[in-house]
Design an enzyme around this catalytic site. Structure first.
Site, mmCIF file in Angstrom:
data_model
loop_
_atom_site.group_PDB
_atom_site.id
_atom_site.type_symbol
_atom_site.label_atom_id
_atom_site.label_comp_id
_atom_site.label_asym_id
_atom_site.label_seq_id
_atom_site.Cartn_x
_atom_site.Cartn_y
_atom_site.Cartn_z
ATOM 1 N N HIS A 5 -65.983 -37.803 26.222
ATOM 2 C CA HIS A 5 -66.787 -39.721 26.506
ATOM 3 C C HIS A 5 -67.922 -40.316 25.681
ATOM 4 O O HIS A 5 -67.709 -41.267 25.799
ATOM 5 C CB HIS A 5 -68.562 -38.577 27.473
ATOM 6 C CG HIS A 5 -68.843 -39.813 27.897
ATOM 7 N ND1 HIS A 5 -70.009 -40.248 27.455
ATOM 8 C CD2 HIS A 5 -68.588 -39.717 30.119
ATOM 9 C CE1 HIS A 5 -70.775 -40.943 28.853
ATOM 10 N NE2 HIS A 5 -69.876 -41.279 30.030
ATOM 11 N N ARG A 6 -68.436 -39.862 24.634
ATOM 12 C CA ARG A 6 -69.247 -40.186 23.850
ATOM 13 C C ARG A 6 -70.019 -41.080 23.833
ATOM 14 O O ARG A 6 -70.525 -42.171 23.367
ATOM 15 C CB ARG A 6 -67.824 -40.892 23.200
ATOM 16 C CG ARG A 6 -66.509 -40.603 22.175
ATOM 17 C CD ARG A 6 -66.536 -39.634 21.545
ATOM 18 N NE ARG A 6 -67.577 -40.275 20.115
ATOM 19 C CZ ARG A 6 -67.403 -41.928 19.240
ATOM 20 N NH1 ARG A 6 -65.936 -41.864 19.849
ATOM 21 N NH2 ARG A 6 -67.732 -42.237 18.829
ATOM 22 N N ASP A 7 -70.267 -40.624 24.903
ATOM 23 C CA ASP A 7 -72.036 -41.443 24.931
ATOM 24 C C ASP A 7 -73.055 -40.363 26.228
ATOM 25 O O ASP A 7 -73.731 -41.375 27.545
ATOM 26 C CB ASP A 7 -72.021 -42.548 25.711
ATOM 27 C CG ASP A 7 -73.317 -43.948 25.484
ATOM 28 O OD1 ASP A 7 -74.510 -43.501 24.826
ATOM 29 O OD2 ASP A 7 -73.808 -43.976 26.705
ATOM 30 N N LEU A 8 -72.475 -39.397 26.333
ATOM 31 C CA LEU A 8 -73.243 -38.445 27.195
ATOM 32 C C LEU A 8 -74.710 -38.351 27.278
ATOM 33 O O LEU A 8 -75.298 -38.384 25.738
ATOM 34 C CB LEU A 8 -73.225 -36.558 26.810
ATOM 35 C CG LEU A 8 -71.130 -36.665 27.851
ATOM 36 C CD1 LEU A 8 -70.691 -35.140 26.794
ATOM 37 C CD2 LEU A 8 -71.301 -36.734 28.847
ATOM 38 N N ASN A 12 -76.772 -40.602 31.937
ATOM 39 C CA ASN A 12 -74.656 -40.769 32.788
ATOM 40 C C ASN A 12 -74.802 -39.791 33.440
ATOM 41 O O ASN A 12 -73.411 -39.505 33.747
ATOM 42 C CB ASN A 12 -74.476 -40.965 30.716
ATOM 43 C CG ASN A 12 -74.659 -42.710 30.757
ATOM 44 O OD1 ASN A 12 -74.523 -43.947 30.913
ATOM 45 N ND2 ASN A 12 -74.124 -42.689 29.272
#
Length: 164
Positions: A5-8, A12
């Protein structure tokens, strides 16, 4: 599924009216392995919100994005339980992060994690926040931890006519 995901972060993570978790905003997501591949594609770009970005992303070398998501998941849990992030960024410039790494090096538990958890959850959280990515547990190992095995989950009743 081969996607990091890289943007938890809490913003979100959404809950449906049936209590199901939905992860949103895959704008920074990265494919680290296709279904027919065995090898993981390393990442070289830092992304996400600073408090949730893992320390290896600040280094000028490739890293495994799967372990960046493990780090972020632990930070999300701490933020949810403590009502704040443990540090602004996982760099030596951040005094709180420096305190965390010093506690880890001394074999101590970081005060914030100790205050919001019990012994079993504290152990897995510290392993998820290991500053060496290769020493962090993977998703399967994290889910098999004694702490998560003991978590009681609500089972929402679903309306068969509505998508979950």
């Amino acid at each position: 599924m081969g996607i990091a995901h890289r943007d938890l972060k809490p913003e979100n993570l959404l809950l449906t009216n049936y209590g199901r978790l939905k992860i949103s905003d895959f704008g920074h997501a990265e494919c680290f392995r296709l279904a027919w591949e065995d090898q993981v594609h390393m990442s070289t770009r830092r992304c996400g919100s600073a408090p949730y970005v893992s320390p290896e992303q600040y280094l000028a070398q490739p890293f495994d994005p799967r372990y960046a998501d493990i780090w972020a998941a632990a930070i999300v849990y701490i933020a949810m339980r403590a009502g704040r992030n443990p540090w602004k960024s996982a760099t030596v410039k951040d005094e709180c992060f420096r305190d965390y790494t010093e506690d880890c090096e001394a074999g101590s538990q970081y005060f914030l994690i100790k205050d919001i958890t019990h012994e079993r959850s504290c152990a897995i959280l510290h392993s998820m926040l290991n500053v060496t990515p290769a020493h962090r547990p993977g998703v399967a190992e994290t889910l098999r931890s004694q702490w998560l095995q003991e978590v009681c989950c609500c089972q929402a009743t679903t309306n068969p006519g509505l998508p979950g």
